[in-house]
Design a protein around this motif. Sequence first.
Motif, PDB file in Angstrom:
ATOM      1  N   CYS A 278       0.835  -1.197   0.000  1.00 18.31           N
ATOM      2  CA  CYS A 278       0.000   0.000   0.000  1.00 18.31           C
ATOM      3  C   CYS A 278       0.874   1.252   0.000  1.00 18.31           C
ATOM      4  CB  CYS A 278      -0.936   0.025   1.203  1.00 18.31           C
ATOM      5  SG  CYS A 278      -0.082   0.125   2.782  1.00 18.31           S
ATOM      6  N   VAL A 279       0.271   2.328  -0.436  1.00 19.99           N
ATOM      7  CA  VAL A 279       0.898   3.643  -0.356  1.00 19.99           C
ATOM      8  C   VAL A 279      -0.221   4.675  -0.289  1.00 19.99           C
ATOM      9  CG1 VAL A 279       1.098   4.021  -2.864  1.00 19.99           C
ATOM     10  CG2 VAL A 279       2.692   5.152  -1.309  1.00 19.99           C
ATOM     11  N   LEU A 280       0.027   5.755   0.449  1.00 20.59           N
ATOM     12  CA  LEU A 280      -0.942   6.841   0.583  1.00 20.59           C
ATOM     13  C   LEU A 280      -0.334   8.114   0.024  1.00 20.59           C
ATOM     14  CD1 LEU A 280      -1.645   4.727   2.862  1.00 20.59           C
ATOM     15  CD2 LEU A 280      -2.727   6.622   4.030  1.00 20.59           C
ATOM     16  N   LEU A 281      -1.177   8.952  -0.535  1.00 20.52           N
ATOM     17  CA  LEU A 281      -0.763  10.263  -1.030  1.00 20.52           C
ATOM     18  C   LEU A 281      -1.609  11.329  -0.365  1.00 20.52           C
ATOM     19  CD1 LEU A 281      -0.401  10.069  -4.921  1.00 20.52           C
ATOM     20  CD2 LEU A 281       1.381  10.582  -3.277  1.00 20.52           C
ATOM     21  N   ALA A 282      -0.934  12.311   0.216  1.00 20.48           N
ATOM     22  CA  ALA A 282      -1.605  13.479   0.790  1.00 20.48           C
ATOM     23  C   ALA A 282      -1.297  14.674  -0.113  1.00 20.48           C
ATOM     24  CB  ALA A 282      -1.105  13.727   2.206  1.00 20.48           C
ATOM     25  N   PHE A 283      -2.092  15.704   0.002  1.00 19.97           N
ATOM     26  CA  PHE A 283      -1.968  16.866  -0.875  1.00 19.97           C
ATOM     27  C   PHE A 283      -1.905  18.146  -0.053  1.00 19.97           C
ATOM     28  CE2 PHE A 283      -4.158  13.392  -2.940  1.00 19.97           C
ATOM     29  CZ  PHE A 283      -3.312  13.167  -4.019  1.00 19.97           C
ATOM     30  N   PRO A 284      -0.697  18.501   0.399  1.00 23.44           N
ATOM     31  CA  PRO A 284      -0.554  19.656   1.288  1.00 23.44           C
ATOM     32  C   PRO A 284      -0.657  21.010   0.581  1.00 23.44           C
ATOM     33  CG  PRO A 284       1.583  18.696   0.831  1.00 23.44           C
ATOM     34  CD  PRO A 284       0.553  17.792   0.204  1.00 23.44           C
ATOM     35  N   GLY A 285      -0.659  21.021  -0.742  1.00 21.59           N
ATOM     36  CA  GLY A 285      -0.723  22.271  -1.496  1.00 21.59           C
ATOM     37  C   GLY A 285       0.622  22.599  -2.118  1.00 21.59           C
ATOM     38  N   GLY A 286       0.664  23.713  -2.803  1.00 25.47           N
ATOM     39  CA  GLY A 286       1.912  24.156  -3.408  1.00 25.47           C
ATOM     40  C   GLY A 286       2.377  23.293  -4.565  1.00 25.47           C
ATOM     41  N   GLY A 287       1.461  22.599  -5.229  1.00 25.81           N
ATOM     42  CA  GLY A 287       1.833  21.773  -6.363  1.00 25.81           C
ATOM     43  C   GLY A 287       2.552  20.489  -5.996  1.00 25.81           C
ATOM     44  N   THR A 288       2.405  20.060  -4.744  1.00 24.94           N
ATOM     45  CA  THR A 288       3.151  18.910  -4.236  1.00 24.94           C
ATOM     46  C   THR A 288       2.221  17.820  -3.718  1.00 24.94           C
ATOM     47  OG1 THR A 288       4.976  20.351  -3.578  1.00 24.94           O
ATOM     48  CG2 THR A 288       4.866  18.217  -2.512  1.00 24.94           C
TER      49      THR A 288
END
Length: 144
Positions: A59-69
Amino acid sequence: MITYKQITTADPEYASEKDLRNRVLRLPLGLVLSEDDVRGEDSQIHWVAADDGGRVVGCVLLAFPGGGTADLRQMAVDPACRGRRIGAGLMERAERTARERKLSKVTLCARLFARGFYERLGYRALGKVFTAVTIPHIRMEKEL
């Protein structure tokens, strides 16, 4: 054969994903995956890898903190299944997800022993080694 699937916290595979993360990432350190660890995961992207029997083995998770990242977090592969390119398959899907969202970079905090894995995938280390969850880590990133 390994099947990859994007899931949400409402899907039945989520419990198996959490169990895998607990067994691979926390228990060997004498820790337990906590409610704080999973807080906010309903807004993150979850990719899982399942074997022929439907058992979640990666498994892997992706978060989206902003700033194009995109921030990659909590990647785990069952130790019995390592060496089968499951981690690379999860990373391909995570990076594709970030590109589809028009993001320009993926960042992560790698356990030091996994640094070479991420470097082979084009990630570069940033800054100094630091301790997180009791073990050495290094911040890494990849421009997409």
